[in-house]
Design a protein around this motif. Structure first.
Motif, PDB file in Angstrom:
ATOM      1  N   VAL A  94       0.810  -1.227   0.000  1.00 47.27           N
ATOM      2  CA  VAL A  94       0.000   0.000   0.000  1.00 47.27           C
ATOM      3  C   VAL A  94       0.840   1.271   0.000  1.00 47.27           C
ATOM      4  O   VAL A  94       0.352   2.333   0.388  1.00 47.27           O
ATOM      5  N   GLY A  95       2.097   1.179  -0.461  1.00 47.71           N
ATOM      6  CA  GLY A  95       2.940   2.378  -0.419  1.00 47.71           C
ATOM      7  C   GLY A  95       3.367   2.689   1.004  1.00 47.71           C
ATOM      8  O   GLY A  95       3.349   1.808   1.857  1.00 47.71           O
ATOM      9  N   PHE A  96       3.736   3.942   1.203  1.00 45.79           N
ATOM     10  CA  PHE A  96       4.363   4.321   2.475  1.00 45.79           C
ATOM     11  C   PHE A  96       3.369   5.033   3.403  1.00 45.79           C
ATOM     12  O   PHE A  96       2.470   5.736   2.949  1.00 45.79           O
ATOM     13  N   ALA A 139       8.624   2.257  -9.164  1.00 45.54           N
ATOM     14  CA  ALA A 139       9.097   3.335  -8.288  1.00 45.54           C
ATOM     15  C   ALA A 139       7.974   4.345  -8.060  1.00 45.54           C
ATOM     16  O   ALA A 139       7.732   4.791  -6.938  1.00 45.54           O
ATOM     17  N   ARG A 140       7.271   4.682  -9.125  1.00 39.42           N
ATOM     18  CA  ARG A 140       6.171   5.628  -9.003  1.00 39.42           C
ATOM     19  C   ARG A 140       4.997   5.017  -8.227  1.00 39.42           C
ATOM     20  O   ARG A 140       4.377   5.677  -7.400  1.00 39.42           O
ATOM     21  N   GLU A 141       4.724   3.759  -8.491  1.00 38.05           N
ATOM     22  CA  GLU A 141       3.610   3.120  -7.790  1.00 38.05           C
ATOM     23  C   GLU A 141       3.881   3.042  -6.285  1.00 38.05           C
ATOM     24  O   GLU A 141       3.008   3.352  -5.472  1.00 38.05           O
ATOM     25  N   LEU A 142       5.102   2.659  -5.921  1.00 35.81           N
ATOM     26  CA  LEU A 142       5.429   2.547  -4.499  1.00 35.81           C
ATOM     27  C   LEU A 142       5.419   3.910  -3.808  1.00 35.81           C
ATOM     28  O   LEU A 142       5.083   4.034  -2.640  1.00 35.81           O
ATOM     29  N   ALA A 143       5.825   4.949  -4.542  1.00 41.14           N
ATOM     30  CA  ALA A 143       5.927   6.283  -3.931  1.00 41.14           C
ATOM     31  C   ALA A 143       4.601   7.018  -3.896  1.00 41.14           C
ATOM     32  O   ALA A 143       4.402   7.905  -3.065  1.00 41.14           O
ATOM     33  N   TYR A 144       3.679   6.645  -4.781  1.00 46.48           N
ATOM     34  CA  TYR A 144       2.508   7.521  -4.933  1.00 46.48           C
ATOM     35  C   TYR A 144       1.206   6.765  -5.229  1.00 46.48           C
ATOM     36  O   TYR A 144       0.242   6.850  -4.476  1.00 46.48           O
ATOM     37  N   ASP A 145       1.190   5.983  -6.301  1.00 49.40           N
ATOM     38  CA  ASP A 145      -0.086   5.425  -6.763  1.00 49.40           C
ATOM     39  C   ASP A 145      -0.702   4.409  -5.804  1.00 49.40           C
ATOM     40  O   ASP A 145      -1.913   4.426  -5.579  1.00 49.40           O
TER      41      ASP A 145
END
Lengths: 471, 471, 471
Positions: C412-414, C457-463
């Motif tokens: 679920v990201g950070f 990288a984008r998914e983990l950081a944001y999406d």
């Protein structure tokens, strides 16, 4: 053709060239620091009597259960190695060991032994079946010379202080003799101190527990079948140990459980464990209560407490009945600290005079329990990676799993924890290399500045041990 | 635009250039060794009947619960994939799979599948929604050709020997047929052996346990509702399995618990578990007792014992009731070995004729329990990283957490443990790469010499499996 | 001489040059993405009232128990830091902190604080005893300016949305005011939402539980001493929270246990926990039942459930009695999920409308329990490395131990999970760096292609955070 025995100067340092360069610089700055060995199991008689160690097998194989257990695991009978079987020719036992030396590939025993072979004895070929005899002869011959007697090696190893471990029933005569020797003009200056390990008179399941209490009564003049007398005897022996240099106690219980019973309950419990048949529950509760009693005494007399829980001793029943203790069959078990330590901590955990060093064989508690506890309680510090985990990978896991939550300063430096005297410098050297490698990675990833890493390298190798053990 | 499917020659090797070079050399020396597959779940009927495998979906998707569980976890209904729903168009199911292939990024399934796509089927673009149809067509077409029949692939994969796993109730007719084929002049030479997996007649909680006992009675002529008859039936079936090549038994219990009851108690326990309502405690105790009975028989007949404890099978109740077993809902649980194995080890642990291979799904026991046990007991060896841990990171953790205490020689090489036949070479290849990478790191850090690493690379890839499984 | 404060652009990226280059490219592509903070503990009053934060000590030291616990662990009295002692001069407390700043070497607190010092306040020398005063003055002065008020910092930090956490008893007036401000023409546009954290009215062992039920009755007009009224009150408050932006609930239980009792039993249990003396067993069972009730309501109203089990709160008894909650003495404990979650999962685990995010403080369950559960159940996702494990090493272990089995898309990201508002960008930055480093290693070892890593990288950081929390 015999294989070269190699101790590479960069061993155990990270492969990445820039990280290795940082690690190498850090290591150079601490490699020659004196050895502080605050917890171990060498025999004080060695340093008192200073007699030669004997032959290669008697020194390096027969007493080292973490060496012979590996041979046993691969089918070599203990009898053939001379364990419990003095009839065996030491050279024949050595050949058997040498022929199986490949079993140690990838293990810390291999690192320590190779260091002993190369650095202590100057050997240049690897141990194997082919070199077995030349090894046996070279080592045995050197051991008969003065330069390889215990005190000479102690001095050569640059040991600043070493602690041994004794039972309260020990008379510490060798320690007394060493201290007399230290004070003798021109006498040997090696500092050898004891540590108070009261398991034989605290653990109701220890072999001969009740007889041990009676011996303790005789030794102290206290009535050790009476709760107050028993506690007074501990106080007396702790003081006696402190006079012989002890700065710490050590407690090797099956679990980390502590208790803080009202005095009348503690007294009643003590009466129960003094009887013939002690329940497992009472034995466990008594050990738990005694950790809290020991903490109370530590606050009084300043001895640092060490708690080493979690070993299932003598797991191999038939082997134990035949050969006795310490035959390589002590197996770690799951260990819990958070609930276990609460009674002691609720009682004494905020007392600035108390210092308790925790060890574990259960790495799953490093990050989950021990680092958060040590990162909060003023009395708690973390002992280094212990026993099976006193190895390159084990030490790395310890640093990675504890540092972020506990910080470096809730650690106590390195313990060699060994009876294998000749390997002590090798063990400290491994710790220094692994710590410098870890620090170098932090510098490489810009998590520490280089001057901070340099400070820490020295603290981990030398200062923290002296401070934590009040040496 | 379709993306390139790439199998880089250096995949899974360490990034550091000098370590990678060492790893590459080691890998080259073992990459082409034949495959020894001593534990797995392929269907012997494939190799007996040698029929084509069908279409892409039937071969690669529907039977592989570790693939479809991931799709299910992201909301894809099992019915839409054809699970328990033969009405689904295989091409439509394949498209659904292809459209979700990004879910496997970073998983071992992705590594194995890409290998199968590239190396077995010669595909050059990555699987995704766009390439779904061309994949389905290309794979399905090739599967209809002779070169993609089971025996042809077996030979192409250079499998020296493969073990399947059967229940004592299995008649082993396919194995018998394969052995006849092997002996036929000019016949196919593939070596396919069985393994004795008695859970259905040992676990009182197995579906149909009592009916299984009755089938075992019929099959053996022994009275399997009588303790002695039951044990005699096991002995008879084990001998029958050994005649069909079996060199091992396998035990998939919920826990590792063992027991060593007096005979009368064991007999009474057996009577209780043969009744309609078995308590959970009795079921667990019976499984525990039977591990010790199996050890006793292994000492007699030489079959190597494998213990695979710790899976909570069919965790998803509603899914199990609708779709049955093996739908990707088997979940590992915490597992204890030190106390659990003691009864068996106290009875037979020092017998040189016994060999027991331990597996776990609970990595916290690698360093704490399994490596110390295997580093002492002559009968114990460690199976490789298992199931969810049969992956690059999982294998690395296994090596790092077991080698220092157990040594390399208390290991048994690799198991692919799969029913996904086409992925077997990919799985062995991953293991070889990860092991060579691990060895290269030891060489890089000067913990092993290069020639030692070369010996070990071959032993880990080939020799240890043959030796441990007595192949 | 003061030491330079350095935030190296490559910090936390891998040392190996080629891997670092890949990581650097990935990081560059996500470094400037807006912050999505779906779980945290900032105070909504800050963003409503927009008052200055005060002095350095009041903002950065006194409220941060993960900072002062470390000082306390090394013998600094809490009173001297101003904890529970407003008489202390803030500058004197700051000096004490500064003089012990070396204790944070190797910890994430150090990373976050250095970032705040350098990036928020523009400081260029390291904090230590020597720079204490200039730090205190510089920070305190800036905090009095408009550019350092809460809303200005919120905008400067590019926070797209932030969730706070409130009890059902909270009236959410600050959230209401912020939403009015958002709607005001020309008003501040910061998006601040709440989350429903019902522990004070669900946990019978929470301080004031029964009084809390009565307050809930008053607030809702439901009879919260009646099971149906109590459930209706939850439904009403959940709807009220959703009106104030909530998209999630949060449950901080001692264990992960769930239950699914027949209604009559649940009702009887509720009656028992409403009485004066609640047994520990009933308290645990009630919490367990309520997780299932919350899941049922989540299916109805669409709020995502977060389960945060496993902390032993306020472990230090004497400190708790003197200073109250949240003094750095919350200690993780062993946590079990496989059996614990089964009742809830058997009831609702296959419902596509349910989404449950699991967190743990017990890393031994990452690979063993959580990843296999999340890799199967459609309703389960894994929350990021939590609390003590929200650190470079902790995040790496999380990725390494979960990705292979659960895949990236069951994450679920950070979460920054913090009340230390100024450190929020630093925390997301650490997560982005560590994730990019992990992805770079996969690319380096040819386990991912570069374009896949860039997507991830984008998914983990944001999406993933936006999707998982339905933002």
């Amino acid at each position: 053709m015999a294989k070269k025995l190699e101790l590479h100067p960069d061993r155990l340092l990270p492969a990445d060239p820039s990280t290795r360069a940082i690690a190498r610089d850090l290591y150079r700055s601490v490699a020659a620091l004196p050895i502080v060995s605050p917890h171990g199991h060498t025999d004080p008689a060695w340093f008192d009597l200073d007699e030669p160690f004997g032959n290669a097998t008697d020194l390096l194989l027969v007493p080292d259960h973490y060496v012979f257990r590996m041979l046993y695991s691969q089918g070599v009978p203990l009898e053939a190695l001379g364990i419990g079987n003095p009839a065996v020719d030491p050279r024949a036992a050595w050949r058997l060991f040498a022929g199986h030396y490949h079993l140690f590939r990838g293990t810390p025993s291999r690192i320590w032994l190779d260091w002993v072979f190369a650095e202590v004895f100057g050997l240049t070929e690897q141990l194997d079946g082919e070199t077995a005899d030349s090894y046996f002869d070279a080592i045995t011959e050197k051991l008969s010379t003065d330069a390889f007697r215990p005190r000479a090696l102690f001095d050569r190893f640059d040991i600043e202080v070493i602690a041994t471990t004794e039972s309260p029933l020990d008379t510490l005569e060798h320690h007394a003799a060493i201290r007399r020797e230290n004070r003798r003009p021109g006498g040997w200056q090696g500092r050898v101190i004891t540590a108070y390990r009261p398991d034989p008179v605290i653990d109701p399941e220890f072999e001969g527990f009740r007889a041990n209490l009676d011996r303790l009564s005789v030794l102290t003049g206290e009535d050790c079948r009476n709760w107050r007398g028993y506690l007074a005897a501990h106080r007396q022996r702790r003081a006696f140990f402190a006079e012989h240099g002890a700065t710490s106690t050590d407690h090797g219980h099956p679990t980390a459980r502590t208790a803080d019973l009202p005095e009348a309950e503690a007294e009643a419990l003590f009466r129960r464990v003094c009887t013939e048949r002690v329940s497992a529950g009472d034995a466990e509760l008594f050990r738990a209560q005694m950790l809290t009693e020991m903490a109370r005494m530590s606050i009084e007399d300043g001895l640092v407490m060490q708690i080493h829980p979690g070993a299932f001793r003598n797991h191999n029943g038939p082997l134990f009945h035949r050969f006795g203790r310490d035959k390589g069959a002590d197996i770690p078990t799951r260990t819990e600290f958070v609930h276990a330590l609460k009674p002691l901590l609720d009682r004494f955990g905020n007392d600035p005079a108390l210092s308790v060093i925790l060890f574990t064989l259960d790495e799953s508690v490093y990050a989950r329990e021990l680092a958060p506890l040590a990162g909060h309680y003023p009395c708690l510090k973390l002992g280094p990676a212990w026993w099976f985990h006193d190895s390159p990978e084990g030490m790395r896991r310890f640093r990675r799993m504890t540092t972020e939550t506990a910080g470096f300063y809730n650690m106590v430096g390195f313990n060699d924890d060994t009876r294998a005297f000749l390997s002590i410098p090798a063990r400290h050297d491994v710790a220094r290399r692994i710590d410098c490698a870890f620090l170098a990675e932090l510098v490489s990833e810009h998590r520490l500045q280089d001057w901070e890493a340099a400070e820490l390298a020295r603290e981990l190798a030398y200062d923290l041990a002296k401070k934590a053990y009040r040496l």
